[in-house]
Design an enzyme around this catalytic site. Structure first.
Site, short mmCIF file in Angstrom:
data_model
loop_
_atom_site.label_atom_id
_atom_site.label_comp_id
_atom_site.label_asym_id
_atom_site.label_seq_id
_atom_site.Cartn_x
_atom_site.Cartn_y
_atom_site.Cartn_z
N CYS A 1 23.45 -14.53 9.94
CA CYS A 1 23.87 -15.78 9.31
C CYS A 1 25.38 -15.85 9.15
CB CYS A 1 23.20 -16.01 7.96
SG CYS A 1 23.51 -17.71 7.45
N CYS B 1 22.47 -22.94 10.97
CA CYS B 1 23.17 -22.47 9.77
C CYS B 1 23.26 -23.64 8.79
CB CYS B 1 24.59 -22.01 10.11
SG CYS B 1 24.69 -20.36 10.77
#
Length: 417
Positions: A172, A352
């Site tokens: 991430c 994201c």
């Protein structure tokens, strides 16, 4: 399968399909395979007795999610019919088609799926492990520390707040800056942001890897008056002295080290492939499981597939990427077993959800080469309340009740050419 009943005094067992890793990728894949072929003999190796929904930890650090809701017993999420070996993998012998466990046992396999995730290399930052969770040093990358982040954010009324991001690849890539945004938003709402000096130290040269989203994110960096330090890598921390050291290159390319005082330090550690993969013949030069970026089949071992964070693919390492990869591996693995051509290709999709403030998210969705792959017919660079609802409410629910149960919503994949 040939049966090695005794090998070096350790019991050997044989698996038909062997999955290494019980994270989002491993559990999701096992469930998807069993949806397609209910009778499959699947063995899954995972040492942990707890399964975590890690994407919510940034929300925990921002006071917007309960940390207890991110954990469930592994036994509860393990698909029925899967044989769970609760053990750690010591080594992978791809030529001998067997895996060695930490207790010395061996497990042979017909097909292997490698998805143990990645390892957070805290030890690469001098002094960090001794001070994590105290002296204002925290990280949303750990279940036990995300609540400490929120505690520190609430307590800080003035001073210096440092946020860090190591070199890629990391899981991430948006999470390091999400910590900054949610903290700044709280300080702004509390009226103390003007007394806090915020700095984001990034090892890389850009705020975000996909240039399309940078202008939208820069608006928030400016709104929160945060300073950006590019090419700045955290190398050492002294918690009691409230000092962090960063390395960067000067104009002549020489390495320089700079000490920076802090009141709050949010650390994202460097991230590496697990040793069992890095030290095996499955690894590329960087240590990652070397798979074809489209089929996710290993480039040298046809009976091996990889998915999730351990892969050599250039996609963003997120649960959303694993969700799409699962469908590709499930279909391609079953085709391989049936002697057919591999039908599906992965397009590099990753997502994201960038929580730029509490209640608003920029939903960045993109594939290989930074190509935008939006799921919704709106301008994805705009921060939206609906995307916050998706991130904070729908996606966690879908994770537990959908993805881990083999339900494949929004997972369109391209067929092989």
């Amino acid at each position: 399968m040939h049966d090695n009943a005794q090998q070096q005094g350790a019991t050997a067992s044989n698996a038909d399909i062997l999955i290494i890793g019980g994270g989002a990728a491993g559990i999701g894949l096992a469930a998807s395979l069993l949806k397609r072929q209910p009778g499959l003999a699947i063995t899954l190796i995972e040492p942990s007795d707890t399964h975590y929904y890690q994407p919510a930890w940034t929300l925990v650090g921002g006071g917007a999610y309960d940390v207890g809701s991110t954990a469930r017993p592994m036994a509860q999420v393990m698909p029925k019919g899967v044989q769970w070996l609760q053990a750690a993998v010591q080594g992978i012998d791809a030529d001998g088609q067997r895996v060695t466990l930490a207790d010395g046992r061996h497990v042979g396999y017909r097909q292997l799926v490698v998805c143990p995730g990645l390892r957070l290399a805290w030890e690469q930052i001098e002094g960090l492990e001794q001070t994590l969770g105290q002296h204002g040093v925290t990280s949303n990358y750990r279940y036990d520390l995300a609540p400490y982040t929120w505690q520190l954010v609430q307590q800080l009324r003035q001073g210096k707040a440092l946020f860090t991001q190591p070199g890629m690849p990391i899981k991430c890539a948006g999470a390091p800056q999400k910590a900054l945004y949610l903290s700044c938003d709280y300080w702004r709402r509390s009226g103390v942001l003007k007394h806090i000096d915020v700095e984001f130290n990034l090892a890389g040269p850009a705020l975000f890897g996909v240039a399309t989203y940078v202008p939208a994110l820069m608006k928030y960096i400016e709104k929160y008056r945060a300073q950006l330090a590019f090419g700045s890598q955290l190398v050492k921390v002294d918690g009691p002295a409230k000092t962090a050291w960063f390395e960067s290159l000067d104009a002549n390319g020489a390495r320089v080290r700079q000490a920076k005082p802090f009141d709050l330090l949010h650390v994202v550690p460097p991230q590496v492939a697990p040793d069992c993969v890095r030290e095996s013949r499955l690894a590329n030069a960087g240590g990652w499981c070397e798979v074809d970026p489209g089929t996710l089949q290993h480039v040298r071992y046809a009976n091996v597939f990889g998915l999730g964070d351990v892969c050599s693919t250039s996609n963003a390492k997120t649960a959303a990427a694993a969700r799409k990869q699962i469908v590709v591996v499930a279909e391609n693995l079953l085709a391989l077993r049936a002697g057919r051509a591999l039908p599906l290709r992965y397009d590099g999709y990753g997502s994201c959800p960038l929580t730029v403030e509490k209640g608003r998210v920029v939903l960045a969705e993109f594939g290989y080469g930074g190509k935008l792959l939006p799921s919704f017919p709106w301008d994805s660079t705009v921060a939206r309340r609906s995307a916050w609802w998706l991130k904070a409410s729908f996606l966690p629910w879908f994770y537990w009740n959908g993805m881990l149960k083999g339900r494949e919503w929004l997972t369109r994949c391209s067929a092989a050419e």
